[in-house]
Design an enzyme around this catalytic site. Structure first.
Site, PDB file in Angstrom:
ATOM      1  N   HIS A  12       0.719  -1.125   0.234  1.00 18.79           N
ATOM      2  CA  HIS A  12       0.067   0.004  -0.117  1.00 18.79           C
ATOM      3  C   HIS A  12       0.940   1.235   0.100  1.00 18.79           C
ATOM      4  CE1 HIS A  12      -3.521  -2.680   0.940  1.00 18.79           C
ATOM      5  NE2 HIS A  12      -2.747  -3.090   2.037  1.00 18.79           N
TER       6      HIS A  12
HETATM    7  C1  BDR Z   1      -2.746   0.802   5.660  1.00 15.11           C
HETATM    8  O1  BDR Z   1      -2.925   0.060   7.042  1.00 15.11           O
HETATM    9  C2  BDR Z   1      -1.770  -0.452   7.209  1.00 15.11           C
HETATM   10  O2  BDR Z   1      -1.807  -1.474   7.836  1.00 15.11           O
HETATM   11  C3  BDR Z   1      -0.701  -0.089   6.194  1.00 15.11           C
HETATM   12  O3  BDR Z   1       0.692   0.238   6.845  1.00 15.11           O
HETATM   13  C4  BDR Z   1      -1.134   0.767   5.453  1.00 15.11           C
HETATM   14  O4  BDR Z   1      -1.009   2.168   5.674  1.00 15.11           O
HETATM   15  C5  BDR Z   1      -3.396  -0.081   4.424  1.00 15.11           C
HETATM   16  O5  BDR Z   1      -4.705  -0.422   4.666  1.00 15.11           O
END
Ligand code: BDR
Ligand code: CA
Length: 314
Positions: free
Chosen positions: A242
């Site tokens: 992400h």
């Molecule tokens: C987001 O949530 C976190 O667990 C990850 O680092 C990312 O920023 C994805 O939903």
């Protein structure tokens, strides 16, 4: 001239990759500092993890600040099931020797932005938006100093990942997300809709390990640990990565496409708390407040990260 940015983060393996991507592209990005927030794991661990990643990249010159240890209104929710107990499970890490800055991240954000020119600094938040919202609430005069906020968070067409309706970052601090989306500052959002369009190929993870550097082997170990959760949830095609989407967009905006839309945050209903309600068809005729990305050139994205990591020292 290199673009001046600040990364606000809750590392997290994918946060770590966002930092490493920025470090590997230091000819294009001038990273002024890293502000940490509670999210994937408590603040004490997100700050430790940010220091570890700076040390791994040989960038102990970049100041790291600890910010808010809880969301604005709600209790903290963490994600050890995804990121492991430390938030950066996978490789073996020694304790960091680099020192954390003594100032609070929100104080540093406010002062740094106040002394900047209008539109000089880009914020890249890749965790819950608590620090950014707190800074905006404390000193609204910082808003014009921010060129844009390029954030990872939210989900609409692909739903949520912590509840059926909400993505983790917007769920953890929906009130902060609400402040940011109503701030009038230009926003570019990298939601689940786009991050799930680029799934990590196994061979790509292995190629990073094959770089033969400490960065390469630790990154391979981080990503192998991190993707096991996604493989269980989303199948064998590979896990999404992400947070680096924000930095990738700054480096190569042509990799991404989306639409200018109006986005509002749900802060009332327990069922849909933190939902990013995207007015994709302009039903309410509100002025768009966000560029909502939905498509990415996945191959280009992974190539960009590989090249940046390959530039980091052995
Ligand atoms: C987001 O949530 C976190 O667990 C990850 O680092 C990312 O920023 C994805 O939903
Ligand atoms: Ca994150």
């Amino acid at each position: 001239m290199a673009r001046r940015i600040i990364i606000d983060t809750d590392p997290g393996q994918d946060d770590a990759l966002a930092m490493l991507l920025a470090f590997g592209a230091s000819d294009q990005l001038d990273l002024l500092g890293i502000t940490c927030v509670a999210g994937n794991v408590p603040l004490e661990l997100t700050t430790r993890n940010a220091l570890l990643i700076c040390e791994l990249a040989g960038r102990t010159d970049v100041p790291v600040f600890a910010g808010c240890d809880r969301p604005m209104v709600r209790d903290l929710v963490t994600a050890e099931d995804v990121h492991g107990k430390t938030g950066l499970d996978g490789p073996d890490w020694d304790a960091p020797t680099m020192e954390l800055q003594t100032r609070h991240a929100v104080d540093w954000l406010v002062d740094t932005l106040l002394t900047a020119d209008d539109g000089e600094i880009t914020l890249c938040p890749v965790g819950p938006l608590t620090n950014v919202a707190m800074a905006l609430v404390r000193e609204p005069a910082i808003a014009p100093k921010i060129a844009e906020i390029v954030l990872m968070g939210g989900g609409y067409f692909k739903g949520g990942n912590i509840t059926p309706a909400a993505e983790f970052n917007s769920y953890v601090d929906p009130h902060a997300a609400d402040v940011v989306y109503r701030s009038g500052i230009p926003i570019v959002a990298m939601p689940l809709d786009v991050t799930h369009e680029a799934l990590m190929p196994k061979a790509w993870i292995a190629s990073i390990g094959a770089l033969g550097t400490d960065v390469g082997s630790k990154t391979e170990a981080m990503l192998s640990f991190y993707e096991r959760y996604d493989l269980e949830h989303y199948g064998d095609a590979g896990g999404p990565l992400h947070d680096p989407a924000t930095i990738a967009y700054l480096l190569s905006p042509e990799l991404y496409s989306g639409k200018h839309v109006y986005v509002a945050i749900e802060t009332q209903s327990e069922l849909t708390m933190g939902m990013t309600v995207v007015d994709w068809w302009g039903a309410k005729r509100n002025e768009p407040n966000c560029m909502w990305m939905t498509e990415v050139d996945a191959e280009g994205f992974f190539a960009l990260i590989y090249e940046a990591l390959a530039k980091l020292p052995a």
